[in-house]
Motif scaffolding. Structure first.
Motif, PDB file in Angstrom:
ATOM      1  N   THR A  78     -16.797 -47.374  45.155  1.00 16.54           N
ATOM      2  CA  THR A  78     -15.820 -48.429  45.415  1.00 16.54           C
ATOM      3  C   THR A  78     -15.249 -48.333  46.816  1.00 16.54           C
ATOM      4  OG1 THR A  78     -15.251 -48.391  43.067  1.00 16.54           O
ATOM      5  CG2 THR A  78     -13.717 -49.493  44.547  1.00 16.54           C
ATOM      6  N   ALA A 107     -14.208 -51.452  51.085  1.00 14.95           N
ATOM      7  CA  ALA A 107     -13.719 -51.481  49.713  1.00 14.95           C
ATOM      8  C   ALA A 107     -14.422 -52.578  48.926  1.00 14.95           C
ATOM      9  CB  ALA A 107     -12.207 -51.702  49.684  1.00 14.95           C
ATOM     10  N   LYS A 108     -14.745 -52.281  47.677  1.00 18.26           N
ATOM     11  CA  LYS A 108     -15.403 -53.236  46.786  1.00 18.26           C
ATOM     12  C   LYS A 108     -14.430 -53.662  45.690  1.00 18.26           C
ATOM     13  CE  LYS A 108     -18.384 -51.611  43.850  1.00 18.26           C
ATOM     14  NZ  LYS A 108     -19.623 -51.024  43.286  1.00 18.26           N
ATOM     15  N   VAL A 109     -14.309 -54.975  45.485  1.00 16.49           N
ATOM     16  CA  VAL A 109     -13.384 -55.522  44.489  1.00 16.49           C
ATOM     17  C   VAL A 109     -14.135 -56.558  43.667  1.00 16.49           C
ATOM     18  CG1 VAL A 109     -11.061 -56.439  44.132  1.00 16.49           C
ATOM     19  CG2 VAL A 109     -11.618 -55.298  46.268  1.00 16.49           C
ATOM     20  N   ARG A 110     -13.801 -56.665  42.413  1.00 17.44           N
ATOM     21  CA  ARG A 110     -14.461 -57.640  41.550  1.00 17.44           C
ATOM     22  C   ARG A 110     -14.049 -59.061  41.933  1.00 17.44           C
ATOM     23  NH1 ARG A 110     -10.706 -60.619  40.314  1.00 17.44           N
ATOM     24  NH2 ARG A 110      -8.838 -59.918  39.239  1.00 17.44           N
ATOM     25  N   ARG A 146      -5.434 -51.177  46.840  1.00 17.58           N
ATOM     26  CA  ARG A 146      -6.194 -50.080  46.236  1.00 17.58           C
ATOM     27  C   ARG A 146      -6.633 -49.067  47.291  1.00 17.58           C
ATOM     28  NH1 ARG A 146     -10.079 -53.407  41.928  1.00 17.58           N
ATOM     29  NH2 ARG A 146      -8.370 -54.158  40.604  1.00 17.58           N
ATOM     30  N   HIS A 168     -19.009 -59.122  43.056  1.00 18.27           N
ATOM     31  CA  HIS A 168     -18.073 -58.349  43.872  1.00 18.27           C
ATOM     32  C   HIS A 168     -17.891 -58.982  45.251  1.00 18.27           C
ATOM     33  CE1 HIS A 168     -19.688 -55.330  40.980  1.00 18.27           C
ATOM     34  NE2 HIS A 168     -18.422 -54.945  40.944  1.00 18.27           N
ATOM     35  N   TRP A 170     -16.729 -57.489  49.259  1.00 22.17           N
ATOM     36  CA  TRP A 170     -16.532 -56.293  50.068  1.00 22.17           C
ATOM     37  C   TRP A 170     -15.659 -56.640  51.265  1.00 22.17           C
ATOM     38  CZ3 TRP A 170     -20.947 -57.059  47.291  1.00 22.17           C
ATOM     39  CH2 TRP A 170     -21.431 -55.975  46.545  1.00 22.17           C
TER      40      TRP A 170
END
Length: 238
Positions: A78, A107-110, A146, A168, A170
């Protein structure tokens, strides 16, 4: 003798004046293509072409590159710390400096709306309040919060989008180590070391946070209640 004296005098031939030499014809100079454009606008730098390429990630030049990047990013975690920004022009515009004390994290977020719990009691689906309900906080702000929680000794300076797929998104989040001596001694950067800038991401002080609070693109008449916050003035802000 008299007849000879009355004869018309012989006219002397005048020497023709020499005409001045003709001026040489000017040589025709053919301008190189694009010379006029360079003279008007000047040459464009590297940051200009980087920005033009990122305006359309689906173009022929970028699509194959982005396709391979997303394949590699899906296999990663993540939060991934990277050595240098991927979008150098955007990072520099938001305050990035290539000096110690700066940290770049991808950062990876849904993606998608607010995932709410499905109610099992009796009511029709329209009144369950599940579909078409999204958070007022953007996904970019969630990525910054986050990342700030993951790196508690740093403050979030800003972030920018670098890619997305069906599940996702990024973002590259720029963090600054507020205790680093290089940052403290820089008069153009040590403002972020102030206690007023603590916990910037969670307080909406980053560019993405200010945009979500309605403080960037809404100015003038009709938005007087947006400041100091949307919760003030009995929540009369937009």
């Amino acid at each position: 003798m008299a007849e000879e004296s009355k004869a018309a005098p012989v006219k002397k031939e005048r020497k023709a004046k020499a005409s001045p030499p003709a001026a040489p014809e000017p040589s025709v100079v053919v301008a190189a293509p694009g010379a006029a454009e360079k003279k008007k606008g000047g040459s464009k730098g590297m940051y200009h072409y980087i920005g033009e390429a990122w305006k359309d990630p689906d173009s022929d030049d970028m699509s194959d590159l982005m396709w391979q990047r997303l394949i590699d990013w899906r296999k990663e975690g993540t939060f991934v710390r990277v050595e240098r920004p991927l979008r150098l022009d955007r990072a520099r515009a938001l305050g990035y400096k290539a000096k110690p004390g700066f940290v770049i994290v991808r950062a990876k977020v849904r993606r998608g709306g607010l995932r709410k719990h499905r109610i099992k009691k009796g009511r029709r689906p329209k009144r369950k309040g599940i579909l078409k309900i999204t958070m007022r906080k953007s996904i970019q702000r969630i990525a910054e919060e986050r990342t700030s929680k993951k790196y508690p000794n740093c403050e979030v300076l800003a972030s920018y989008w670098v890619g997305q797929d069906g599940r996702h998104k990024w973002y590259e989040v720029m963090l600054v180590d507020v205790n680093h001596p290089v940052i403290k001694s820089d008069p153009k950067l040590n403002w972020i070391c102030s206690p007023k800038q603590s916990d910037r991401a969670n307080r909406g002080l980053t560019p993405a946070g200010k945009k979500g609070r309605g403080l960037v693109r809404t100015q003038g008449r009709g938005v007087e209640k947006n400041r100091p916050s949307l919760g003030a003035h009995n929540r009369q802000g937009t």
